[in-house]
Design an enzyme around this catalytic site. Structure first.
Site, PDB file in Angstrom:
ATOM      1  N   ASP A 111       0.812  -1.221   0.000  1.00 44.05           N
ATOM      2  CA  ASP A 111       0.000   0.000   0.000  1.00 44.05           C
ATOM      3  C   ASP A 111       0.840   1.264   0.000  1.00 44.05           C
ATOM      4  O   ASP A 111       2.062   1.216   0.176  1.00 44.05           O
ATOM      5  CB  ASP A 111      -0.957  -0.015   1.204  1.00 44.05           C
ATOM      6  CG  ASP A 111      -0.277  -0.458   2.491  1.00 44.05           C
ATOM      7  OD1 ASP A 111       0.972  -0.508   2.514  1.00 44.05           O
ATOM      8  OD2 ASP A 111      -0.969  -0.759   3.466  1.00 44.05           O
ATOM      9  N   ASN A 155      -7.133  -3.432  14.774  1.00 43.54           N
ATOM     10  CA  ASN A 155      -8.511  -3.842  14.458  1.00 43.54           C
ATOM     11  C   ASN A 155      -8.539  -4.974  13.441  1.00 43.54           C
ATOM     12  O   ASN A 155      -9.578  -5.306  12.902  1.00 43.54           O
ATOM     13  CB  ASN A 155      -9.309  -2.643  13.944  1.00 43.54           C
ATOM     14  CG  ASN A 155      -8.682  -2.049  12.687  1.00 43.54           C
ATOM     15  OD1 ASN A 155      -7.705  -2.573  12.166  1.00 43.54           O
ATOM     16  ND2 ASN A 155      -9.241  -0.958  12.210  1.00 43.54           N
ATOM     17  N   HIS A 166      -6.866  -4.920  10.541  1.00 46.11           N
ATOM     18  CA  HIS A 166      -6.689  -4.541   9.129  1.00 46.11           C
ATOM     19  C   HIS A 166      -5.398  -5.121   8.565  1.00 46.11           C
ATOM     20  O   HIS A 166      -4.412  -5.295   9.278  1.00 46.11           O
ATOM     21  CB  HIS A 166      -6.793  -3.018   8.917  1.00 46.11           C
ATOM     22  CG  HIS A 166      -5.627  -2.220   9.418  1.00 46.11           C
ATOM     23  ND1 HIS A 166      -5.771  -1.152  10.258  1.00 46.11           N
ATOM     24  CD2 HIS A 166      -4.296  -2.307   9.189  1.00 46.11           C
ATOM     25  CE1 HIS A 166      -4.597  -0.626  10.522  1.00 46.11           C
ATOM     26  NE2 HIS A 166      -3.679  -1.314   9.890  1.00 46.11           N
ATOM     27  N   GLU A 215      -9.583  -2.109   5.745  1.00 47.33           N
ATOM     28  CA  GLU A 215     -10.126  -1.872   7.078  1.00 47.33           C
ATOM     29  C   GLU A 215     -11.371  -2.727   7.289  1.00 47.33           C
ATOM     30  O   GLU A 215     -12.005  -3.158   6.322  1.00 47.33           O
ATOM     31  CB  GLU A 215     -10.510  -0.394   7.215  1.00 47.33           C
ATOM     32  CG  GLU A 215      -9.345   0.569   7.103  1.00 47.33           C
ATOM     33  CD  GLU A 215      -8.464   0.590   8.344  1.00 47.33           C
ATOM     34  OE1 GLU A 215      -8.764  -0.122   9.318  1.00 47.33           O
ATOM     35  OE2 GLU A 215      -7.465   1.340   8.328  1.00 47.33           O
TER      36      GLU A 215
HETATM   37  C1  F6R Z   1       1.485  -1.340   6.151  1.00 44.07           C
HETATM   38  C2  F6R Z   1       0.254  -2.033   6.359  1.00 44.07           C
HETATM   39  C3  F6R Z   1      -0.495  -2.028   7.621  1.00 44.07           C
HETATM   40  C4  F6R Z   1       0.369  -2.385   8.817  1.00 44.07           C
HETATM   41  C5  F6R Z   1      -0.463  -2.355  10.102  1.00 44.07           C
HETATM   42  C6  F6R Z   1       0.408  -2.607  11.326  1.00 44.07           C
HETATM   43  O1  F6R Z   1       1.970  -1.543   4.847  1.00 44.07           O
HETATM   44  O2  F6R Z   1      -0.163  -2.623   5.438  1.00 44.07           O
HETATM   45  O3  F6R Z   1      -1.563  -2.908   7.517  1.00 44.07           O
HETATM   46  O4  F6R Z   1       0.895  -3.659   8.624  1.00 44.07           O
HETATM   47  O5  F6R Z   1      -1.067  -1.126  10.257  1.00 44.07           O
HETATM   48  O6  F6R Z   1       1.276  -1.562  11.497  1.00 44.07           O
HETATM   49  P1  F6R Z   1       2.431  -1.619  12.595  1.00 44.07           P
HETATM   50  O7  F6R Z   1       3.383  -2.652  12.140  1.00 44.07           O
HETATM   51  O8  F6R Z   1       3.051  -0.262  12.573  1.00 44.07           O
HETATM   52  O9  F6R Z   1       1.789  -1.949  13.877  1.00 44.07           O
END
Ligand code: F6R
Length: 530
Positions: free
Chosen positions: A67, A136, A138, A143
Site C-alpha cells: 500500500d 482492528n 486490518h 479496514e
Molecule cells: C502497512 C500495512 C499495515 C500495517 C499495520 C500494522 O503496509 O499494510 O496494515 O501492517 O497497520 O502496522 P504496525 O506494524 O506499525 O503496527
C-alpha cells in the site's frame, strides 16, 4: 495457519527473515510482497544483514508493496516509498526497476490501481507476501467492513488508523486521509503469506486471527481461507491461557497455563467410545473457555498422528480427525501430538530439566516409551520417531516383541517385564520372600520392591539384572543423542535413589540422570506448550 510464538521481537524478525531468505534461495527470481509499519523494521534490518554477509542475493527478485498513502510525494519522508528505500531497498541488491509500490503521485488513482494489479499479474504473481496486522485486524489498508474489496483500490482511512499513523506525522491533520492498497484477493492470491505481530497492543487482533470466525469485520481472519499462512508473533502479542490435554487409557488430564504458570489442573475418566471421548473433551474445553482466556489447545494422545488425525490401539481412535473436530466444536486453535512427545516437552518446560537444551524422557510402564527434545523442541520426523523402547539390546535369543523384532529394550525394562522376570524367579525358589509376596498368582510392583527392601536375594538378583538392562539402553541413548540429561518417569521411578544409585554406577560418562518430578502431569503441561 501455522502459529510460531517467538520469545521476543528480535527472534520473530530473525525467524521471519530466514523464511524470506529460504524463498529467495529456492527461487532466485521470487516475487516478494512487502508491508510497511513498525513491525517489519527488524525483519528488514535482518535481511539487510543477511545480504551484507552474502547469505542471500536479491538481484533477481521483484517486489510489490501492499500500500501507499494517497496522495503523497515519494520524497515525503512519511511515504511508504521513502520508508521502504530507507529500511530495506537501500540495504539489499534488489534492482530499482524491480521495485513496485502503488504510486501515491498518480493523477488517476483508479487507473493506477488497475495498472498495479496488471503488473502483479505480469510478474507471475506474488510468491511470498509479508503482512503486518492492525489492532482492528486490518491488513494493508483493508479496514474492517461488511464487504471487502477484492483488488487494488483507493480507500478512505478510518479515524483509528489515521490516529495510529499520526505518530509518524507532525499532526493528525497531516496524515493523508486516503490510500492505495492491494485488495483482499490480491493478498490472498499470494502463494505463501507470513504475517507478523508484535507487542501487547496486537493481542486482541492475534487472538481473533487465531480463534475468531472468518469475518470481514476483522479482515485478517480472511487469511484463514488461505492454505499457506504462517503467523509469527512475539510472546507479548500472543497472550492468553494455553490449555493442555493429555488423553490416557483411564483418565484425560487437563492443565491451563497462564503466563507460564499452571493455574488449573483436573482430570476426567476416559470414556469407551470415540464419540463419548470427543464430547467429554469438548464439554470440558467449552467450560474452561468461560473461566480462562484460552488462546490455544494442545492435545497429547497415544498412537500415530498424521495431519491431526489419530490412530491408536488402546484408545478408540481410528484415523480420527481429532484436531479439526475439537477445533470446530470449541472454536479454538488446536494442535495434536503424540503423548510421549508432550510429556518430554512438559519436562523441559516445567520439570527439573528446564535449564537444559536437549533431553530424552524415558517412560517406564506397561511398555517403554519416551520423547526426544533437541534445542528445546520436539525432535520429529515424518515417520515414527522416538520409539525408544524398540531398539534391540539382546541380539542372541532375544525376547519376542509384538513390534516384530526380538530383544527390544522394552522386553527387559518395562514394569511388565520386571514383574514377569520376578514371578519367574520367585517360582523357582518357593522359600524366598519374593515367592511369599505372590498374591493370586501374580506380583505387584509394591510386592516386588517389598521383597528387595527385606533383603530377599532372589528379588535383588532380578533387580540387579533389571538395572543392568536399563543402563544398557540409557548408555545407547546417550551415545545416539548426547542429551544434557535423561529423565526417567513411570511407576518404577517411585524407588527414587534406590533405582538411581545402582543405575548411575553403570552409566558411562557423567550423564545427568534424573527422576521426573512431574510424572503423570508432564503430558498435559507439555501439550499446553505445543
Ligand atoms: C502497512 C500495512 C499495515 C500495517 C499495520 C500494522 O503496509 O499494510 O496494515 O501492517 O497497520 O502496522 P504496525 O506494524 O506499525 O503496527
Amino acid at each position: 495457519m501455522k502459529v510460531i510464538v517467538c520469545e521476543n521481537y528480535d527472534e520473530m524478525s530473525k525467524r521471519a527473515a530466514k523464511i524470506i531468505a529460504a524463498q529467495v534461495t529456492i527461487k532466485s527470481d521470487s516475487v516478494l510482497g512487502f508491508a510497511t509499519g513498525s513491525t517489519p523494521i527488524g525483519l528488514y534490518s535482518e535481511l539487510g544483514r543477511m545480504y551484507s554477509e552474502e547469505e542471500v542475493d536479491f538481484s533477481e527478485v521483484t517486489t510489490f508493496n501492499l500500500d501507499e498513502y494517497y496522495p503523497i510525494k515519494k520524497s515525503n519522508e512519511q511515504s511508504y516509498d521513502y520508508f521502504m528505500r530507507k529500511n530495506l531497498f537501500s540495504k539489499i541488491n534488489v534492482k530499482d526497476e524491480n521495485i513496485h509500490l502503488p504510486n501515491g503521485e498518480a493523477e488517476d488513482p483508479q487507473k493506477e490501481c488497475e495498472f498495479y494489479e496488471k503488473m502483479i499479474e505480469k510478474s507471475g504473481g506474488i510468491d511470498l507476501q509479508v503482512l503486518g496486522i492492525g489492532r482492528n485486524g486490518h491488513i494493508g489498508f483493508n479496514e474492517p467492513n461488511s464487504v471487502l474489496v477484492p483488488s487494488t483500490h483507493l480507500t478512505k482511512l478510518t479515524e483509528n488508523t489515521i490516529k495510529a499513523n499520526s505518530r509518524f506525522f507532525d499532526s493528525f491533520d497531516d496524515v493523508p486521509k486516503q490510500a492505495l492498497t492491494m485488495g483482499i484477493s490480491t493478498i490472498l492470491n499470494a502463494k505463501k503469506i507470513i504475517i507478523l505481530a508484535s507487542g501487547a497492543n496486537k493481542r486482541k487482533a492475534v487472538a481473533e486471527l487465531i480463534n475468531g470466525e472468518i469475518n470481514p469485520k476483522n479482515p485478517a481472519t480472511m487469511l484463514k481461507t488461505h492454505h499457506d499462512v504462517t503467523l509469527f508473533c512475539d510472546k507479548e502479542a500472543f497472550a492468553g491461557a494455553k490449555l493442555g490435554i493429555d488423553i490416557g487409557g483411564t483418565a484425560i488430564k487437563f492443565a491451563v497455563i497462564n503466563n507460564n504458570e499452571v493455574v488449573y489442573k483436573d482430570s476426567i475418566k476416559t470414556e469407551d467410545t470415540e464419540e463419548k471421548i470427543i464430547s467429554s473433551i469438548t464439554e470440558k474445553v467449552i467450560s474452561l473457555k468461560k473461566d480462562y482466556e484460552i488462546t490455544t489447545v494442545g492435545i497429547g494422545t497415544p498412537g500415530r498422528i498424521k495431519e491431526g488425525k489419530v490412530t491408536a490401539t488402546n484408545i478408540p481412535f481410528k484415523n480420527t480427525a481429532l484436531q479439526d473436530i475439537i477445533s470446530e466444536k470449541t472454536g479454538l486453535y488446536v494442535v495434536v501430538d503424540n503423548d510421549a512427545n508432550c510429556a518430554a516437552l512438559g519436562e523441559i518446560e516445567f520439570g527439573s530439566t528446564k535449564d537444559c537444551e536437549n533431553i530424552v524422557l524415558v517412560t517406564i510402564g506397561t511398555g517403554v516409551g519416551g520423547g526426544i527434545i533437541m534445542n528445546r523442541q520436539i525432535a520429529r520426523s515424518n515417520n515414527n520417531m522416538g520409539e525408544i523402547g524398540h531398539f534391540v539390546i539382546q541380539a542372541k535369543n532375544g525376547r519376542i516383541c509384538p513390534c516384530g523384532q526380538k530383544g527390544c529394550w522394552e522386553q527387559y525394562c518395562s514394569m511388565t517385564a520386571l514383574l514377569k522376570d520376578a514371578l519367574k524367579a520367585a517360582k523357582k525358589d518357593k522359600e524366598s520372600i519374593l515367592y511369599n509376596n505372590i498374591e493370586d498368582g501374580s506380583l505387584t510392583g509394591e510386592a516386588f520392591f517389598d521383597a528387595v527392601q527385606k533383603g530377599c536375594p532372589v528379588a535383588q538378583k532380578v533387580f540387579d539384572d533389571y538395572i543392568r538392562y536399563l543402563a544398557m539402553g540409557i548408555n545407547s541413548l546417550v551415545n545416539i543423542f548426547g542429551p544434557d540429561a535423561i529423565v526417567l518417569a513411570g511407576g518404577v521411578t517411585k524407588q527414587g535413589e534406590k533405582l538411581l544409585e545402582p543405575l548411575k554406577k553403570l552409566i558411562v560418562g557423567d550423564l545427568r540422570l534424573e527422576i521426573s518430578t512431574l510424572q503423570n502431569d508432564a503430558g498435559a503441561l507439555g501439550a499446553a506448550m505445543l
